[in-house]
Motif scaffolding. Sequence first.
Motif, PDB file in Angstrom:
ATOM      1  N   TYR A 112      -3.844  36.726  12.242  1.00 41.57           N
ATOM      2  CA  TYR A 112      -2.563  36.100  12.621  1.00 41.57           C
ATOM      3  C   TYR A 112      -1.951  36.780  13.850  1.00 41.57           C
ATOM      4  O   TYR A 112      -1.561  36.117  14.812  1.00 41.57           O
ATOM      5  N   LEU A 113      -1.907  38.096  13.831  1.00 42.31           N
ATOM      6  CA  LEU A 113      -1.339  38.837  14.958  1.00 42.31           C
ATOM      7  C   LEU A 113      -2.179  38.655  16.211  1.00 42.31           C
ATOM      8  O   LEU A 113      -1.647  38.531  17.312  1.00 42.31           O
ATOM      9  N   SER A 114      -3.502  38.614  16.047  1.00 38.77           N
ATOM     10  CA  SER A 114      -4.376  38.449  17.221  1.00 38.77           C
ATOM     11  C   SER A 114      -4.134  37.114  17.913  1.00 38.77           C
ATOM     12  O   SER A 114      -4.321  36.996  19.125  1.00 38.77           O
ATOM     13  N   LEU A 115      -3.695  36.113  17.162  1.00 37.37           N
ATOM     14  CA  LEU A 115      -3.443  34.785  17.718  1.00 37.37           C
ATOM     15  C   LEU A 115      -2.010  34.606  18.217  1.00 37.37           C
ATOM     16  O   LEU A 115      -1.725  33.645  18.936  1.00 37.37           O
ATOM     17  N   ASN A 116      -1.116  35.518  17.831  1.00 34.33           N
ATOM     18  CA  ASN A 116       0.302  35.321  18.122  1.00 34.33           C
ATOM     19  C   ASN A 116       0.971  36.435  18.922  1.00 34.33           C
ATOM     20  O   ASN A 116       2.135  36.301  19.284  1.00 34.33           O
ATOM     21  N   LEU A 117       0.255  37.513  19.181  1.00 31.36           N
ATOM     22  CA  LEU A 117       0.793  38.570  20.037  1.00 31.36           C
ATOM     23  C   LEU A 117       0.274  38.375  21.455  1.00 31.36           C
ATOM     24  O   LEU A 117      -0.728  37.678  21.657  1.00 31.36           O
ATOM     25  N   PRO A 118       0.923  38.993  22.441  1.00 31.86           N
ATOM     26  CA  PRO A 118       0.465  38.839  23.826  1.00 31.86           C
ATOM     27  C   PRO A 118      -1.007  39.237  23.998  1.00 31.86           C
ATOM     28  O   PRO A 118      -1.488  40.169  23.340  1.00 31.86           O
ATOM     29  N   ALA A 119      -1.695  38.514  24.863  1.00 31.84           N
ATOM     30  CA  ALA A 119      -3.098  38.831  25.160  1.00 31.84           C
ATOM     31  C   ALA A 119      -3.182  40.290  25.598  1.00 31.84           C
ATOM     32  O   ALA A 119      -2.285  40.805  26.260  1.00 31.84           O
ATOM     33  N   GLY A 120      -4.237  40.941  25.193  1.00 36.36           N
ATOM     34  CA  GLY A 120      -4.431  42.343  25.550  1.00 36.36           C
ATOM     35  C   GLY A 120      -3.927  43.321  24.502  1.00 36.36           C
ATOM     36  O   GLY A 120      -4.176  44.516  24.604  1.00 36.36           O
ATOM     37  N   THR A 121      -3.206  42.820  23.489  1.00 36.07           N
ATOM     38  CA  THR A 121      -2.767  43.695  22.403  1.00 36.07           C
ATOM     39  C   THR A 121      -3.975  43.993  21.527  1.00 36.07           C
ATOM     40  O   THR A 121      -4.657  43.094  21.058  1.00 36.07           O
ATOM     41  N   SER A 122      -4.247  45.261  21.321  1.00 36.50           N
ATOM     42  CA  SER A 122      -5.380  45.690  20.501  1.00 36.50           C
ATOM     43  C   SER A 122      -4.961  45.685  19.031  1.00 36.50           C
ATOM     44  O   SER A 122      -3.940  46.270  18.670  1.00 36.50           O
ATOM     45  N   ILE A 123      -5.758  45.015  18.205  1.00 34.72           N
ATOM     46  CA  ILE A 123      -5.475  44.949  16.768  1.00 34.72           C
ATOM     47  C   ILE A 123      -6.570  45.724  16.035  1.00 34.72           C
ATOM     48  O   ILE A 123      -7.758  45.485  16.239  1.00 34.72           O
ATOM     49  N   ARG A 124      -6.154  46.647  15.173  1.00 36.57           N
ATOM     50  CA  ARG A 124      -7.086  47.425  14.358  1.00 36.57           C
ATOM     51  C   ARG A 124      -6.730  47.196  12.893  1.00 36.57           C
ATOM     52  O   ARG A 124      -5.546  47.141  12.541  1.00 36.57           O
ATOM     53  N   ALA A 125      -7.757  47.065  12.023  1.00 31.73           N
ATOM     54  CA  ALA A 125      -7.522  46.843  10.593  1.00 31.73           C
ATOM     55  C   ALA A 125      -8.332  47.830   9.766  1.00 31.73           C
ATOM     56  O   ALA A 125      -9.512  48.064  10.056  1.00 31.73           O
ATOM     57  N   ARG A 126      -7.684  48.377   8.745  1.00 36.67           N
ATOM     58  CA  ARG A 126      -8.341  49.241   7.773  1.00 36.67           C
ATOM     59  C   ARG A 126      -7.955  48.724   6.396  1.00 36.67           C
ATOM     60  O   ARG A 126      -6.763  48.664   6.059  1.00 36.67           O
ATOM     61  N   THR A 127      -8.972  48.344   5.624  1.00 38.33           N
ATOM     62  CA  THR A 127      -8.688  47.841   4.284  1.00 38.33           C
ATOM     63  C   THR A 127      -9.487  48.638   3.262  1.00 38.33           C
ATOM     64  O   THR A 127     -10.560  49.163   3.558  1.00 38.33           O
ATOM     65  N   TYR A 128      -8.947  48.704   2.071  1.00 38.97           N
ATOM     66  CA  TYR A 128      -9.540  49.488   0.981  1.00 38.97           C
ATOM     67  C   TYR A 128      -9.666  48.601  -0.254  1.00 38.97           C
ATOM     68  O   TYR A 128      -8.684  48.002  -0.686  1.00 38.97           O
ATOM     69  N   GLY A 129     -10.892  48.512  -0.797  1.00 37.39           N
ATOM     70  CA  GLY A 129     -11.106  47.740  -2.018  1.00 37.39           C
ATOM     71  C   GLY A 129     -10.679  46.294  -1.893  1.00 37.39           C
ATOM     72  O   GLY A 129     -10.083  45.741  -2.812  1.00 37.39           O
ATOM     73  N   THR A 130     -11.019  45.670  -0.769  1.00 38.64           N
ATOM     74  CA  THR A 130     -10.556  44.315  -0.480  1.00 38.64           C
ATOM     75  C   THR A 130     -11.502  43.259  -1.047  1.00 38.64           C
ATOM     76  O   THR A 130     -12.711  43.332  -0.834  1.00 38.64           O
ATOM     77  N   PRO A 131     -10.958  42.271  -1.749  1.00 34.33           N
ATOM     78  CA  PRO A 131     -11.800  41.153  -2.179  1.00 34.33           C
ATOM     79  C   PRO A 131     -12.189  40.295  -0.979  1.00 34.33           C
ATOM     80  O   PRO A 131     -11.626  40.441   0.111  1.00 34.33           O
ATOM     81  N   ARG A 132     -13.139  39.389  -1.190  1.00 32.19           N
ATOM     82  CA  ARG A 132     -13.491  38.434  -0.136  1.00 32.19           C
ATOM     83  C   ARG A 132     -12.309  37.493   0.076  1.00 32.19           C
ATOM     84  O   ARG A 132     -11.740  36.982  -0.879  1.00 32.19           O
ATOM     85  N   VAL A 133     -11.962  37.249   1.340  1.00 35.87           N
ATOM     86  CA  VAL A 133     -10.758  36.487   1.668  1.00 35.87           C
ATOM     87  C   VAL A 133     -11.053  35.017   1.920  1.00 35.87           C
ATOM     88  O   VAL A 133     -10.257  34.157   1.559  1.00 35.87           O
ATOM     89  N   GLY A 134     -12.175  34.706   2.544  1.00 38.98           N
ATOM     90  CA  GLY A 134     -12.436  33.315   2.909  1.00 38.98           C
ATOM     91  C   GLY A 134     -13.911  33.011   2.993  1.00 38.98           C
ATOM     92  O   GLY A 134     -14.759  33.793   2.556  1.00 38.98           O
ATOM     93  N   ASN A 135     -14.204  31.865   3.591  1.00 37.75           N
ATOM     94  CA  ASN A 135     -15.589  31.425   3.728  1.00 37.75           C
ATOM     95  C   ASN A 135     -16.264  32.116   4.910  1.00 37.75           C
ATOM     96  O   ASN A 135     -15.663  32.937   5.602  1.00 37.75           O
ATOM     97  N   GLU A 136     -17.515  31.779   5.148  1.00 39.66           N
ATOM     98  CA  GLU A 136     -18.261  32.402   6.237  1.00 39.66           C
ATOM     99  C   GLU A 136     -17.622  32.126   7.591  1.00 39.66           C
ATOM    100  O   GLU A 136     -17.606  32.990   8.479  1.00 39.66           O
TER     101      GLU A 136
END
Length: 197
Positions: free
Chosen positions: A80-104
Motif C-alpha cells: 500500500y505504501l509503495s503505491l501511495n508514497l512519493p516515488a523513490g521512497t524506500s520501503i522495507r518490511a520485516r515480518t515474524y510468523g506471518t501466515p500466507r496473505v494472498g495468491n501467487e
Amino acid sequence: MLSFSLLTDANILQDPLDTKLFPGVGSNVKVHDGFRNAHALTAPKILAEVKSLVASKGAKSVTVIGHSLGGALAELDALYLSLNLPAGTSIRARTYGTPRVGNEAFATLLDSKIRDLKRINNRRDLIPIVPGRFLNFAHGEGEVHILGPGKAVSCSGADNSVDSQCQIKTVPTIFDGDIIDHLGPYEGIYIGTIYCS
C-alpha cells in the motif's frame, strides 16, 4: 468469545484488493478477505501519518514490522505504501510468523514492489504454512527460517518446498508444527502474553 484476530484469521476467502487503496492493481491479485478488511480499517490513517512523518523528517525510507496477523497487515501496508508514497521512497518490511496473505499474483506483486522484505519464521511454527497452498495461497520471497538459537537460514525462491531447512519441509502439515514456536524466540525475543510477568 473469539478475539478480533481469530475472527480475522478465520475468514479465508480471497478477494481482489480495493483499487481505491491499491491503485493500478489488477483484479487477478487476491488476498485473504479477513486481512484485506482489517487492513482497510486503518490504511488511510496510517498513510496520512506516514506522509506527515516523511515530510516533517525528510525521510527517504519507511520500515513496516509485524508478527502473525500484524505481519500479514505489514505486508499489505508495505505494498500500500509503495503505491501511495512519493516515488523513490524506500520501503522495507520485516515480518515474524506471518501466515500466507494472498495468491501467487499477490506474492509476485509484493516481491516486485518490496525488494527488502524478510519473513522470519521460527522453528516448527505452524502459522507460516496457513492458509494452505491447496487453497491458492502463496508466500513470496524473503524467508529466513530460524532453526535454533544463533542458527538461521535464508531460503531461496518463493514458498520453498524443496530445501529441508525451510519452513514447508520442517512443518509439512499443521500437525507437525508447534504453536509455542510462533511466540519465539525471534533473535532472543519472545512475543506473547504467556511470556509477560
